[in-house]
Design a protein around this motif. Structure first.
Motif, PDB file in Angstrom:
ATOM      1  N   ALA A  50       0.834  -1.209   0.000  1.00 34.43           N
ATOM      2  CA  ALA A  50       0.000   0.000   0.000  1.00 34.43           C
ATOM      3  C   ALA A  50       0.868   1.260   0.000  1.00 34.43           C
ATOM      4  CB  ALA A  50      -0.931  -0.012   1.207  1.00 34.43           C
ATOM      5  N   ALA A  51       1.945   1.249   0.785  1.00 33.77           N
ATOM      6  CA  ALA A  51       2.824   2.419   0.869  1.00 33.77           C
ATOM      7  C   ALA A  51       3.526   2.678  -0.457  1.00 33.77           C
ATOM      8  CB  ALA A  51       3.849   2.218   1.986  1.00 33.77           C
ATOM      9  N   TRP A  52       3.857   1.617  -1.169  1.00 31.84           N
ATOM     10  CA  TRP A  52       4.571   1.748  -2.431  1.00 31.84           C
ATOM     11  C   TRP A  52       3.764   2.552  -3.452  1.00 31.84           C
ATOM     12  CZ3 TRP A  52       9.448  -0.472  -3.084  1.00 31.84           C
ATOM     13  CH2 TRP A  52       9.997  -0.373  -4.364  1.00 31.84           C
ATOM     14  N   THR A  53       2.448   2.462  -3.379  1.00 32.06           N
ATOM     15  CA  THR A  53       1.586   3.108  -4.377  1.00 32.06           C
ATOM     16  C   THR A  53       1.089   4.479  -3.948  1.00 32.06           C
ATOM     17  OG1 THR A  53      -0.379   2.005  -3.459  1.00 32.06           O
ATOM     18  CG2 THR A  53       0.792   0.861  -5.221  1.00 32.06           C
ATOM     19  N   MET A  54       1.505   4.968  -2.774  1.00 32.52           N
ATOM     20  CA  MET A  54       1.017   6.273  -2.357  1.00 32.52           C
ATOM     21  C   MET A  54       1.703   7.382  -3.158  1.00 32.52           C
ATOM     22  SD  MET A  54       2.741   7.263   1.312  1.00 32.52           S
ATOM     23  CE  MET A  54       4.305   8.122   1.394  1.00 32.52           C
ATOM     24  N   LYS A  55       1.059   8.518  -3.243  1.00 32.89           N
ATOM     25  CA  LYS A  55       1.618   9.663  -3.955  1.00 32.89           C
ATOM     26  C   LYS A  55       2.748  10.291  -3.139  1.00 32.89           C
ATOM     27  CE  LYS A  55      -2.673  11.027  -6.309  1.00 32.89           C
ATOM     28  NZ  LYS A  55      -3.680  12.113  -6.455  1.00 32.89           N
ATOM     29  N   ASN A  56       3.667  10.941  -3.843  1.00 32.18           N
ATOM     30  CA  ASN A  56       4.654  11.748  -3.145  1.00 32.18           C
ATOM     31  C   ASN A  56       3.939  12.908  -2.467  1.00 32.18           C
ATOM     32  OD1 ASN A  56       7.341  10.628  -3.699  1.00 32.18           O
ATOM     33  ND2 ASN A  56       6.838  11.022  -5.842  1.00 32.18           N
ATOM     34  N   PRO A  57       4.251  13.154  -1.206  1.00 35.09           N
ATOM     35  CA  PRO A  57       3.559  14.252  -0.518  1.00 35.09           C
ATOM     36  C   PRO A  57       4.031  15.611  -1.011  1.00 35.09           C
ATOM     37  CG  PRO A  57       5.312  13.386   0.872  1.00 35.09           C
ATOM     38  CD  PRO A  57       5.246  12.486  -0.337  1.00 35.09           C
ATOM     39  N   ARG A  58       3.162  16.578  -0.926  1.00 33.27           N
ATOM     40  CA  ARG A  58       3.580  17.958  -1.140  1.00 33.27           C
ATOM     41  C   ARG A  58       4.266  18.435   0.141  1.00 33.27           C
ATOM     42  NH1 ARG A  58      -1.493  21.355  -2.552  1.00 33.27           N
ATOM     43  NH2 ARG A  58      -2.236  20.234  -0.717  1.00 33.27           N
ATOM     44  N   TYR A  59       5.377  19.124   0.015  1.00 31.63           N
ATOM     45  CA  TYR A  59       6.140  19.526   1.192  1.00 31.63           C
ATOM     46  C   TYR A  59       5.630  20.876   1.682  1.00 31.63           C
ATOM     47  CZ  TYR A  59       8.949  15.479   0.415  1.00 31.63           C
ATOM     48  OH  TYR A  59       9.359  14.165   0.279  1.00 31.63           O
ATOM     49  N   LEU A  60       4.427  20.800   2.225  1.00 32.27           N
ATOM     50  CA  LEU A  60       3.745  21.972   2.726  1.00 32.27           C
ATOM     51  C   LEU A  60       3.515  21.837   4.221  1.00 32.27           C
ATOM     52  CD1 LEU A  60       1.041  22.313  -0.081  1.00 32.27           C
ATOM     53  CD2 LEU A  60       3.230  23.520   0.074  1.00 32.27           C
ATOM     54  N   SER A  61       3.474  22.971   4.894  1.00 28.01           N
ATOM     55  CA  SER A  61       3.251  22.998   6.338  1.00 28.01           C
ATOM     56  C   SER A  61       1.899  23.626   6.639  1.00 28.01           C
ATOM     57  CB  SER A  61       4.353  23.819   7.035  1.00 28.01           C
ATOM     58  OG  SER A  61       5.629  23.286   6.764  1.00 28.01           O
ATOM     59  N   SER A  62       1.326  23.208   7.750  1.00 31.91           N
ATOM     60  CA  SER A  62       0.095  23.849   8.221  1.00 31.91           C
ATOM     61  C   SER A  62       0.440  25.206   8.805  1.00 31.91           C
ATOM     62  CB  SER A  62      -0.579  22.978   9.283  1.00 31.91           C
ATOM     63  OG  SER A  62      -0.949  21.732   8.741  1.00 31.91           O
ATOM     64  N   TYR A  63      -0.441  26.170   8.582  1.00 35.43           N
ATOM     65  CA  TYR A  63      -0.225  27.530   9.074  1.00 35.43           C
ATOM     66  C   TYR A  63      -1.583  28.097   9.429  1.00 35.43           C
ATOM     67  CZ  TYR A  63       2.072  32.166   9.227  1.00 35.43           C
ATOM     68  OH  TYR A  63       2.592  33.372   9.631  1.00 35.43           O
ATOM     69  N   LEU A  64      -1.708  28.613  10.623  1.00 36.81           N
ATOM     70  CA  LEU A  64      -2.968  29.187  11.081  1.00 36.81           C
ATOM     71  C   LEU A  64      -2.809  30.691  11.224  1.00 36.81           C
ATOM     72  CD1 LEU A  64      -3.326  26.146  11.845  1.00 36.81           C
ATOM     73  CD2 LEU A  64      -4.700  26.926  13.757  1.00 36.81           C
ATOM     74  N   LEU A  65      -3.841  31.399  10.797  1.00 39.62           N
ATOM     75  CA  LEU A  65      -3.826  32.857  10.850  1.00 39.62           C
ATOM     76  C   LEU A  65      -5.111  33.331  11.508  1.00 39.62           C
ATOM     77  CD1 LEU A  65      -1.922  35.124   9.716  1.00 39.62           C
ATOM     78  CD2 LEU A  65      -3.514  35.308   7.819  1.00 39.62           C
TER      79      LEU A  65
END
Length: 461
Positions: free
Chosen positions: A389-404
């Motif tokens: 299952a892990a092999w077929t996952m998408k590459n993550p976007r290297y984004l962070s959570s940010y609250l305003l």
């Protein structure tokens, strides 16, 4: 009106709140996990015990925790955070006492189930969110997360040591005392929130349940944490028996195996976490860690008859386990919608607890019917399913959570603000919830124009 920059340090009060709530989390985690490395052997002396029931006793807390942790979090919105946390810790303490006084396996099973029913995780996270500013929420949650990892490591070493000093019933009584200590911390050290409200970054929202349950990337990660804790619990149904029966090491000396392998495993995983995050190789590191976990389980099949072999394999096991425990939440945060992170993490945590339950129940049953090797073979199969299952996952976007903090808005102003925020350099997604007065963002911190972003905030001086 002055602005609080996201890079600014937490206030002294916020730092104290993070430390105290991390302590409450840690006391409960230590209480739950201290019996993991010792209970399978102790259970043999309980009335009515079988290997299957011993495994059930180890994992049953996960079943009740999986059921109650989201409802407890939602209940804290109505009844108050601290009240729900105190009640949960009292339930946990009552379960510990019941397990400590029981001479039958069924009494311990009931006590462990009651321990899990005191599910305070979501309420503690919500209280932390109530008491800290949005721009420091990630730091506070990181402090709590690190404390959980340290508590797990301490419990794996402390369990065998305390078994030799006070026995497993004594560990249960100590656990009850730790829960009461947690109540004292909540009552007298943690301030009351001035405004308890919904925080979508830390709390599940019922309206978003379907949204996260149909996301294939999040479901892969839910499967991952399920298998990780299934394998962990099943492994420790069998490893204590292997150390005593095959390697000839008494249970009160098992810490001599766990301490060095745990410490070395934690050290070994650090470079891979850095490579994954800084070099943006998170998927490769993650898949490699799952493969390493499968290799460790395969090693236990082949080398569980001697102390040296078990030690080497446990080093691999703890390296993989700690690396996966660090990367899985990061992946969930990256892949969850910006305004549904709390919901995604809620189901993720439920699958973790459910995995612990299934691992204990299945591991005990398999050991009773087919022996130690079969438990480790079960771990190999489960981990290989996860690897596929892990092999077929998408590459993550290297984004962070940010609250305003945006302050009160009407719906049209919230929609317009979301549009303007997505025009700022480094902002990938923006969801502004008018009723919350908060903008939930996904940002690329390396490219973010933070001054432009903070120009839209409404933070007190």
């Amino acid at each position: 009106m002055s602005k609080h920059l996201a890079g600014e340090a937490m206030t002294a009060q916020e730092a104290r709140i993070a430390a105290w709530l991390a302590g409450v989390f840690s006391l409960r985690i230590v209480g739950l996990f201290m019996i993991l490395p010792v209970f399978a052997l102790y259970a043999e002396h309980l009335d009515g015990a079988t290997p299957a029931l011993a495994g059930l006793a180890i994992g049953i807390y996960g079943f009740s925790q999986a059921i109650f942790q989201i409802p407890f979090g939602l209940l804290s919105d109505r009844l108050g955070r601290k009240r729900v946390i105190v009640v949960g810790l009292l339930v946990f303490a009552a379960g510990s006492v019941l397990a400590g006084v029981s001479h039958s396996i069924w009494g311990v099973i009931a006590g462990r189930a009651l321990q899990g029913a005191g599910a305070i995780s979501a309420a503690v996270m919500a209280l932390a969110a109530d008491l800290t500013r949005e721009e420091h929420r990630t730091k506070v949650m990181a402090v709590i997360g690190v404390s959980i990892g340290v508590a797990f490591a301490v419990s794996m070493v402390a369990g065998p040591v305390l078994e030799g000093l006070i026995g497993v019933p004594g560990i249960f009584w100590l656990t009850a005392g730790l829960a009461l200590g947690g109540i004292a911390v909540v009552r007298y050290c943690v301030p009351d929130p001035l405004d308890a409200r919904l925080h979508r970054d830390t709390q599940p929202v019922p309206a978003q349940f379907r949204r996260v349950l149909v996301d294939p990337q999040l479901l892969r990660l839910d499967l991952g944490i399920f298998v990780l804790h299934l394998v962990l619990t099943a492994t420790f149904v069998a490893v204590p028996h292997a150390l005593v029966e095959q390697a000839g090491i008494p249970v009160n000396r098992h810490w001599e195996i766990y301490l060095p392998t745990m410490v070395l495993g934690m050290a070994a995983m650090v470079p891979f976490v850095i490579i994954g995050e800084k070099k943006r190789r998170l998927k490769q590191v993650f898949v490699g860690a799952v493969a390493l976990l499968a290799l460790a389980e395969l090693g236990l099949v082949a080398f569980h008859a001697g102390a040296v072999g078990i030690s080497l394999v446990m080093f691999l096991f703890f390296t993989a386990f700690n690396l996966l425990e660090a990367t899985l939440p990061s992946l969930v945060a990256k892949m969850a919608p910006p305004d549904a992170k709390g919901t995604a993490m809620g189901f993720y945590a439920s699958m973790q607890f459910l995995g612990a339950f299934c691992g204990g129940a299945a591991g005990g049953w398999i050991r009773g019917h087919y022996g130690l090797s079969a438990v480790f073979e079960f771990g190999v199969v489960a981990t290989l399913v996860w690897l596929a299952a892990a092999w077929t996952m998408k590459n993550p976007r290297y984004l962070s959570s940010y609250l305003l903090n945006t302050g009160p808005l009407d719906e049209s102003a919230a929609a317009e603000l979301a549009r303007r925020l997505t025009d700022i350099r480094g902002v990938a997604e923006a969801v502004v919830i008018a009723s919350d007065g908060v903008a939930y963002l996904k940002v690329d911190r390396h490219a973010l124009d933070e001054p432009a972003l903070l120009a839209h905030s409404r933070l007190p001086a």
